[in-house]
Design an enzyme around this catalytic site. Structure first.
Site, short mmCIF file in Angstrom:
data_model
loop_
_atom_site.label_atom_id
_atom_site.label_comp_id
_atom_site.label_asym_id
_atom_site.label_seq_id
_atom_site.Cartn_x
_atom_site.Cartn_y
_atom_site.Cartn_z
N ASP A 237 20.80 -1.20 20.70
CA ASP A 237 21.39 -1.59 21.42
C ASP A 237 21.13 -2.72 21.97
O ASP A 237 20.84 -3.92 21.44
CB ASP A 237 20.81 -0.46 23.11
CG ASP A 237 20.88 -1.09 24.44
OD1 ASP A 237 21.85 0.21 24.90
OD2 ASP A 237 21.14 -1.44 25.22
N HIS B 205 20.72 -4.32 24.60
CA HIS B 205 19.78 -4.92 25.74
C HIS B 205 18.25 -4.68 25.42
O HIS B 205 18.47 -3.66 24.87
CB HIS B 205 19.43 -4.07 27.18
CG HIS B 205 21.53 -4.61 27.69
ND1 HIS B 205 21.52 -3.76 28.00
CD2 HIS B 205 22.23 -5.62 28.68
CE1 HIS B 205 22.92 -3.59 28.57
NE2 HIS B 205 22.68 -4.79 28.97
N HIS C 203 14.50 2.00 28.28
CA HIS C 203 14.41 1.23 28.79
C HIS C 203 13.23 1.35 30.31
O HIS C 203 12.35 0.58 30.55
CB HIS C 203 15.04 0.26 30.04
CG HIS C 203 16.39 -0.82 29.74
ND1 HIS C 203 16.08 -1.84 28.76
CD2 HIS C 203 17.62 -0.27 29.21
CE1 HIS C 203 17.15 -2.16 28.76
NE2 HIS C 203 18.14 -1.25 29.35
N ASP D 111 27.17 -0.27 23.33
CA ASP D 111 26.84 -1.76 24.11
C ASP D 111 27.25 -2.68 23.66
O ASP D 111 27.39 -3.87 23.85
CB ASP D 111 26.71 -2.05 25.46
CG ASP D 111 24.76 -1.56 25.47
OD1 ASP D 111 24.56 -1.35 23.34
OD2 ASP D 111 23.67 -1.07 26.29
C1 SP5 Z 1 19.93 1.68 28.44
C2 SP5 Z 1 21.00 0.34 28.96
O1 SP5 Z 1 21.76 -0.10 27.95
N1 SP5 Z 1 20.98 -0.54 30.22
C3 SP5 Z 1 21.47 -0.96 30.19
C4 SP5 Z 1 21.15 -1.60 31.58
C5 SP5 Z 1 22.08 -2.45 32.54
N2 SP5 Z 1 21.83 -2.38 33.91
C6 SP5 Z 1 21.77 -3.97 34.81
C7 SP5 Z 1 23.91 -3.91 34.58
C8 SP5 Z 1 24.38 -5.24 35.68
C9 SP5 Z 1 25.77 -5.16 35.87
N3 SP5 Z 1 26.62 -6.32 35.19
C10 SP5 Z 1 27.80 -6.17 35.11
C11 SP5 Z 1 28.83 -7.16 35.05
C12 SP5 Z 1 29.66 -7.10 35.45
N4 SP5 Z 1 30.57 -8.43 34.88
ZN ZN Z 2 21.93 -1.41 26.66
#
Ligand code: SP5
Ligand code: ZN
Length: 353
Positions: free
Chosen positions: A205, A207, A169, A294
Site C-alpha cells: 500500500d 501508506h 493501519h 493506491d
Molecule cells: C488504507 C489506507 O490507504 N488508508 C489511508 C488513509 C489516508 N488518510 C489520509 C487521507 C488524506 C486525504 N488527503 C486528500 C488530499 C486531496 N488532495
Molecule cells: Zn493506503
C-alpha cells in the site's frame, strides 16, 4: 486463487472525514469493493466465497492480534456515541480530543467514560469515520481474512480477502487510516497457528503499514516489510522510517522502504526486489500481502507513479517467491480504476504462480 468476500462491507459507509480543517467526503467508500468485484467478474481468477460468520475460533484469533479492551471499545463505540446525544445518530463518529504523549501531560492509565473522548483514546486521526455498521462490517472482514488464511494453510496456492474497511493501519489498541481490525495481521496469525513457523507480511500500500508493524514489532516469527511514501511528508507521518528494525526478540524482523512522492515503477520495483530478498532470507514459509492499489499514478490521495500496466509485473514478482500467499484488500481510491489495478496485480500473480 479463491476470493473470500465480505457480504457486510457496505454496512460501513463513512460519509465525511476531517482533512486540514475541513470535513470532506470520505474516500473509503463501498464502491471501491464493488469495483474490484465487477472486475473479478469480468476476469475471473477462481471461486468467490463468503466466510463463515459464526466461526467460534474467530474471537480467539482476534485476541492474538488486538487487545480485549480495544475490541470491546470498538464493539460498543457507536452505541456509546449515540447515548452521548441522540442527535449523534445522524453523524459519523470522529474524535476531536486526544491524550498527549508528553511526560506528565496526560493520564494513560485511566479511561474516560465520555464516548467522544474515548474515540481520541483509541484513534490516531480524525479521518476515520466510525458508523452504525462499522463493527459488524469490520468483524465480517476479519472472518474473511481468517477464512482466506485457512484456505491457504489447507493447500490453496493463494487467496484474496476482498473486504473493507481496510486493516493495515489498525494496531493492537488503535484505529485510524480507515482501518479498525488488522486483517493482514489476522491472516499472518492464522498461518502461524496452522504450522507455518515463519510468516512474512509484505505491505505494498502507498501508506506505511503502521498497525501491522506495531502488532509484530517484538515478534521473531513474523517478518513485517513495508514499501511506502516517506513519513517525513506522507501519511501516517509518525512511523515508517528505514531505521525501524524491530525490537527485543523481534530485532531485525521489521524493514521499511520509505520512498519520496513521485516515485515511479523503476525505483519502486528496486525496493520490491530488496523486500523479496528479505522474505527469502527470513526463510518464510507463507506470505501475506496487504494489497493497496493506491500506488497507482491516478490515485487521488497518494503520490507514486505506477501505471495500470505495471501491476501485473508486481504480481508476477510476488509469485516468484513461490509461497502460499494471502492478499488482503487495503487502499486504492480512484472512482474508476481501483478494480482494474487490483485484478491486474492478482492476474499477474496467477499467471506466474
Ligand atoms: C488504507 C489506507 O490507504 N488508508 C489511508 C488513509 C489516508 N488518510 C489520509 C487521507 C488524506 C486525504 N488527503 C486528500 C488530499 C486531496 N488532495
Ligand atoms: Zn493506503
Amino acid at each position: 486463487m479463491i476470493t473470500v468476500i465480505n457480504p457486510h462491507h457496505a454496512l460501513h459507509a463513512g460519509r465525511r472525514e476531517m482533512f486540514r480543517g475541513r470535513l470532506v467526503d470520505s474516500y473509503e467508500v463501498p464502491d471501491r469493493l464493488g469495483q474490484v468485484l465487477d472486475e473479478l467478474q469480468r476476469r475471473p481468477l477462481g471461486a468467490v466465497r463468503e466466510p463463515d460468520l459464526d466461526d467460534p475460533a474467530l474471537e480467539a484469533t482476534l485476541l492474538r492480534v488486538h487487545e480485549a479492551r480495544y475490541l470491546k471499545f470498538l464493539q460498543n463505540a457507536w452505541h456509546d456515541w449515540v447515548a452521548l446525544d441522540p442527535a449523534n445518530a445522524e453523524l459519523d463518529a470522529l474524535p476531536s480530543v486526544w491524550p498527549l504523549a508528553q511526560r506528565h501531560a496526560s493520564r494513560h492509565d485511566r479511561e474516560t467514560t465520555n464516548a467522544a473522548a474515548r474515540l481520541g483514546h483509541y484513534a490516531f486521526d480524525s479521518g476515520t469515520p466510525l458508523t452504525a455498521g462499522t463493527w459488524r462490517a469490520a468483524l465480517s472482514g476479519a472472518a474473511c481474512a481468517v477464512a482466506a488464511a485457512r484456505a491457504v494453510s489447507a493447500g490453496e496456492r493463494s487467496a484474496f480477502a476482498l473486504t473493507r474497511p481496510p486493516g493495515h493501519h489498525a494496531g493492537p489498541n488503535f484505529y485510524g487510516g480507515y482501518c479498525f481490525i488488522n486483517n493482514a495481521a489476522l491472516a499472518a496469525q492464522v498461518l502461524r497457528e496452522a504450522g507455518h513457523a515463519r510468516v512474512a507480511v509484505l505491505d505494498v500500500d502507498y501508506h506505511h503499514g503502521n498497525g501491522t508493524q506495531t502488532i509484530f514489532y517484538e515478534r521473531p516469527d513474523v517478518l513485517t516489510l513495508s514499501i511506502h511514501g516517506d513519513p517525513r511528508t506522507e501519511y501516517p507521518f509518525f512511523l515508517g522510517h528505514a531505521d525501524e528494525r524491530g525490537a527485543g526478540a523481534g530485532e531485525g524482523c521489521n524493514r521499511n522502504w520509505p520512498l519520496p512522492r513521485g516515485t515511479d515503477l523503476a525505483t519502486w520495483r528496486n525496493a520490491l526486489d530488496q523486500a523479496l530478498r528479505a522474505v527469502a532470507d527470513f526463510r518464510a514459509t507463507a506470505l501475506v500481502v496487504p494489497l493497496g492499489v493506491d500506488i497507482y499514478a491516478g490515485d487521488p490521495i497518494a503520490g507514486f507513479q505506477l501505471r495500470l500496466e505495471d501491476f501485473a509485473d508486481v504480481g508476477s514478482a510476488l509469485a516468484g517467491l513461490q509461497l502460499p500467499t494471502v492478499f488482503t484488500f487495503e487502499g486504492g481510491y480512484t472512482k474508476t480504476h481501483t478494480g482494474v489495478a487490483a485484478v491486474n496485480l492478482l492476474e499477474g500473480f496467477e499467471r506466474a504462480a
